[in-house]
Write a protein that holds these residues in place. Structure first.
Motif, PDB file in Angstrom:
ATOM      1  N   GLU A 157      77.440 128.820 110.980  1.00  0.00           N
ATOM      2  CA  GLU A 157      77.645 129.643 112.069  1.00  0.00           C
ATOM      3  C   GLU A 157      78.866 130.016 111.851  1.00  0.00           C
ATOM      4  N   ARG A 158      79.452 130.665 111.461  1.00  0.00           N
ATOM      5  CA  ARG A 158      80.818 130.939 111.153  1.00  0.00           C
ATOM      6  C   ARG A 158      80.699 132.528 111.245  1.00  0.00           C
ATOM      7  N   ALA A 159      79.659 131.995 110.331  1.00  0.00           N
ATOM      8  CA  ALA A 159      78.889 133.487 109.364  1.00  0.00           C
ATOM      9  C   ALA A 159      78.266 134.256 110.491  1.00  0.00           C
ATOM     10  N   VAL A 160      77.159 133.664 110.734  1.00  0.00           N
ATOM     11  CA  VAL A 160      76.645 134.569 111.877  1.00  0.00           C
ATOM     12  C   VAL A 160      76.629 134.935 113.238  1.00  0.00           C
ATOM     13  N   THR A 161      78.261 134.392 113.497  1.00  0.00           N
ATOM     14  CA  THR A 161      79.420 134.484 114.543  1.00  0.00           C
ATOM     15  C   THR A 161      80.463 135.905 114.395  1.00  0.00           C
ATOM     16  N   GLN A 162      80.649 136.269 112.938  1.00  0.00           N
ATOM     17  CA  GLN A 162      81.279 137.035 112.358  1.00  0.00           C
ATOM     18  C   GLN A 162      80.772 138.256 112.416  1.00  0.00           C
ATOM     19  N   VAL A 163      79.155 138.146 112.659  1.00  0.00           N
ATOM     20  CA  VAL A 163      78.543 139.061 111.808  1.00  0.00           C
ATOM     21  C   VAL A 163      78.363 139.642 113.946  1.00  0.00           C
ATOM     22  N   LEU A 164      77.686 138.965 114.557  1.00  0.00           N
ATOM     23  CA  LEU A 164      77.523 139.116 115.771  1.00  0.00           C
ATOM     24  C   LEU A 164      78.264 139.756 116.451  1.00  0.00           C
ATOM     25  N   GLN A 165      80.011 139.486 116.442  1.00  0.00           N
ATOM     26  CA  GLN A 165      80.406 139.667 117.166  1.00  0.00           C
ATOM     27  C   GLN A 165      82.067 140.639 116.244  1.00  0.00           C
ATOM     28  N   GLY A 166      81.241 141.098 115.266  1.00  0.00           N
ATOM     29  CA  GLY A 166      82.146 142.091 114.566  1.00  0.00           C
ATOM     30  C   GLY A 166      82.330 143.466 115.040  1.00  0.00           C
ATOM     31  N   GLY A 167      82.008 143.705 116.319  1.00  0.00           N
ATOM     32  CA  GLY A 167      82.085 145.013 116.612  1.00  0.00           C
ATOM     33  C   GLY A 167      80.866 145.485 117.892  1.00  0.00           C
ATOM     34  N   PRO A 168      80.987 146.619 117.578  1.00  0.00           N
ATOM     35  CA  PRO A 168      79.473 146.276 119.663  1.00  0.00           C
ATOM     36  C   PRO A 168      78.967 146.495 118.431  1.00  0.00           C
ATOM     37  N   ALA A 169      78.545 147.121 116.973  1.00  0.00           N
ATOM     38  CA  ALA A 169      76.838 147.249 116.987  1.00  0.00           C
ATOM     39  C   ALA A 169      76.910 146.794 115.795  1.00  0.00           C
ATOM     40  N   VAL A 170      75.654 146.112 115.320  1.00  0.00           N
ATOM     41  CA  VAL A 170      75.069 145.815 113.889  1.00  0.00           C
ATOM     42  C   VAL A 170      74.200 146.951 113.751  1.00  0.00           C
ATOM     43  N   SER A 171      74.583 146.937 112.301  1.00  0.00           N
ATOM     44  CA  SER A 171      73.045 148.153 111.674  1.00  0.00           C
ATOM     45  C   SER A 171      71.952 147.022 111.388  1.00  0.00           C
ATOM     46  N   TRP A 172      70.870 147.325 111.299  1.00  0.00           N
ATOM     47  CA  TRP A 172      69.449 146.446 110.681  1.00  0.00           C
ATOM     48  C   TRP A 172      68.095 147.553 109.971  1.00  0.00           C
ATOM     49  N   ALA A 173      68.060 147.131 108.891  1.00  0.00           N
ATOM     50  CA  ALA A 173      66.727 146.859 107.929  1.00  0.00           C
ATOM     51  C   ALA A 173      65.513 146.237 108.216  1.00  0.00           C
ATOM     52  N   ILE A 174      64.465 146.571 107.712  1.00  0.00           N
ATOM     53  CA  ILE A 174      63.220 146.303 107.147  1.00  0.00           C
ATOM     54  C   ILE A 174      62.844 146.202 106.402  1.00  0.00           C
ATOM     55  N   THR A 175      62.629 144.886 105.447  1.00  0.00           N
ATOM     56  CA  THR A 175      62.067 145.607 104.008  1.00  0.00           C
ATOM     57  C   THR A 175      60.758 144.427 104.342  1.00  0.00           C
ATOM     58  N   GLY A 176      59.018 144.580 104.138  1.00  0.00           N
ATOM     59  CA  GLY A 176      58.434 143.265 104.260  1.00  0.00           C
ATOM     60  C   GLY A 176      58.507 142.723 105.327  1.00  0.00           C
ATOM     61  N   ASP A 177      58.997 141.101 104.662  1.00  0.00           N
ATOM     62  CA  ASP A 177      58.952 140.298 105.572  1.00  0.00           C
ATOM     63  C   ASP A 177      60.860 139.468 106.204  1.00  0.00           C
ATOM     64  N   GLU A 178      61.351 140.674 105.686  1.00  0.00           N
ATOM     65  CA  GLU A 178      62.483 140.648 105.708  1.00  0.00           C
ATOM     66  C   GLU A 178      63.655 141.264 106.189  1.00  0.00           C
ATOM     67  N   LEU A 179      64.285 140.626 107.080  1.00  0.00           N
ATOM     68  CA  LEU A 179      65.778 141.084 108.117  1.00  0.00           C
ATOM     69  C   LEU A 179      67.292 141.347 107.657  1.00  0.00           C
ATOM     70  N   ARG A 180      67.861 142.496 107.882  1.00  0.00           N
ATOM     71  CA  ARG A 180      69.184 142.691 107.167  1.00  0.00           C
ATOM     72  C   ARG A 180      69.933 143.162 108.121  1.00  0.00           C
ATOM     73  N   LEU A 181      70.882 142.204 108.750  1.00  0.00           N
ATOM     74  CA  LEU A 181      72.797 142.398 109.885  1.00  0.00           C
ATOM     75  C   LEU A 181      73.667 143.015 108.839  1.00  0.00           C
ATOM     76  N   ARG A 182      73.861 144.205 109.041  1.00  0.00           N
ATOM     77  CA  ARG A 182      74.895 144.561 108.392  1.00  0.00           C
ATOM     78  C   ARG A 182      76.246 144.451 109.943  1.00  0.00           C
ATOM     79  N   ALA A 183      76.705 144.140 109.544  1.00  0.00           N
ATOM     80  CA  ALA A 183      78.202 144.247 110.405  1.00  0.00           C
ATOM     81  C   ALA A 183      79.115 145.237 110.275  1.00  0.00           C
ATOM     82  N   ARG A 184      79.341 146.060 111.265  1.00  0.00           N
ATOM     83  CA  ARG A 184      80.363 147.382 111.216  1.00  0.00           C
ATOM     84  C   ARG A 184      81.238 147.047 109.742  1.00  0.00           C
ATOM     85  N   ASP A 185      81.636 145.900 109.714  1.00  0.00           N
ATOM     86  CA  ASP A 185      82.755 147.071 108.305  1.00  0.00           C
ATOM     87  C   ASP A 185      82.397 147.161 107.118  1.00  0.00           C
ATOM     88  N   GLY A 186      80.785 146.593 107.068  1.00  0.00           N
ATOM     89  CA  GLY A 186      79.968 147.158 105.614  1.00  0.00           C
ATOM     90  C   GLY A 186      79.616 145.955 104.435  1.00  0.00           C
TER      91      GLY A 186
END
Length: 270
Positions: free
Chosen positions: A233-262
């Motif tokens: 839970e701490r990791a999830v909220t850290q990314v989703l609340q880490g800034g006004p936006a997150v970057s996203w990319a889908i490859t095949g069946d995988e989704l990656r959400l990256r926090a603004r801090d990279g």
């Protein structure tokens, strides 16, 4: 065509890749030669005889007298040498996630394989490691094929389950595998997102762009979270609340959400 280039076509990746590199020298080189392109991350597959239903990709790094490797469960590391064409490892330590079935078998196989003093050979930029029983080709991660990139239509309306939590520290990236008994998911639909954090549930507004998602303030339940579920839970909220936006990319069946801090990212599968 060399045999390991045939294997390249079957290597599954969790990374977005560039085009395949050239075939390399068929004569091969071992790590005693002055060219040592080992300060990179390699990707390979476990042997088909042991994993007929398909093993998860093995990510391997040899750097500064150390080895680290992981697949779909634990991450292992330790001291190692390879300058005489033989990979010799010291005591290997690792995370202690309990992973049943195929993932546990692959962990056990990897520790035995890399700890067996296997031979090491370079062919161009590709790396072959061979024990008495198995020979595995590894290719640089940025040269290996990946699945087709996804678009907004793939992202929206899909329930994505969290499978990994990544954190970058300098040039290295650690990946924690989310255990099967902890459920964390996210879904984007109609300008909103709904999330299960591994312990609590919540949601809020979301505006999906071509490469980023702008998240508004979201409400979440407040059940107490401890242990692994609390860490997820701490990791999830850290990314989703880490800034006004997150970057996203889908490859095949995988989704990656990256926090603004990279540095922090969440890996989901559908």
């Amino acid at each position: 065509m060399s045999t390991h280039l045939v294997r390249r076509a079957s290597v599954g990746l969790l990374l977005v890749s560039s085009a395949l590199a050239g075939c390399g020298d068929e004569s091969g080189q071992d790590l005693r030669d002055p060219i040592e392109p080992v300060d990179v991350e390699y990707v390979g597959d476990g042997p088909a005889r042991l994993f007929p239903d398909g093993s998860a990709p093995i990510r391997l790094t040899l750097r500064d007298g150390e080895i680290s490797f992981t697949s779909s469960c634990n991450q292992f590391s330790g001291r190692a040498s390879w300058d005489d064409g033989v990979l010799r490892t010291g005591a290997l330590g690792g995370t202690e996630m309990g992973c049943p079935g195929l993932r546990q078998r692959q962990d056990e196989w990897m520790v035995a394989f890399f700890g067996s003093s296997p031979a090491v050979e370079l062919d161009g930029t590709d790396l072959a490691i061979e024990s008495e029983k198995d020979r595995v080709w590894f290719v640089p991660a940025d040269e290996a094929p990946s699945g087709e990139p996804g678009d907004e239509a793939d992202l929206v309306g899909t329930r994505w389950r969290l499978t990994g939590i990544g954190e970058r520290d300098g040039d290295s990236t650690g990946m924690m595998v989310v255990p099967d008994d902890v459920t964390a998911t996210i879904r984007f639909d109609s300008g909103e997102f709904a999330v299960r954090t591994g312990c609590n549930t919540g949601g809020g507004p979301a505006v999906v762009g071509s490469d980023e998602i702008r998240l508004g303030q979201f409400a979440v339940t407040l059940l107490p979270c401890t242990g692994v579920a609390g860490g997820v839970e701490r990791a999830v909220t850290q990314v989703l609340q880490g800034g006004p936006a997150v970057s996203w990319a889908i490859t095949g069946d995988e989704l990656r959400l990256r926090a603004r801090d990279g540095r922090h990212e969440l890996v989901f599968h559908r």
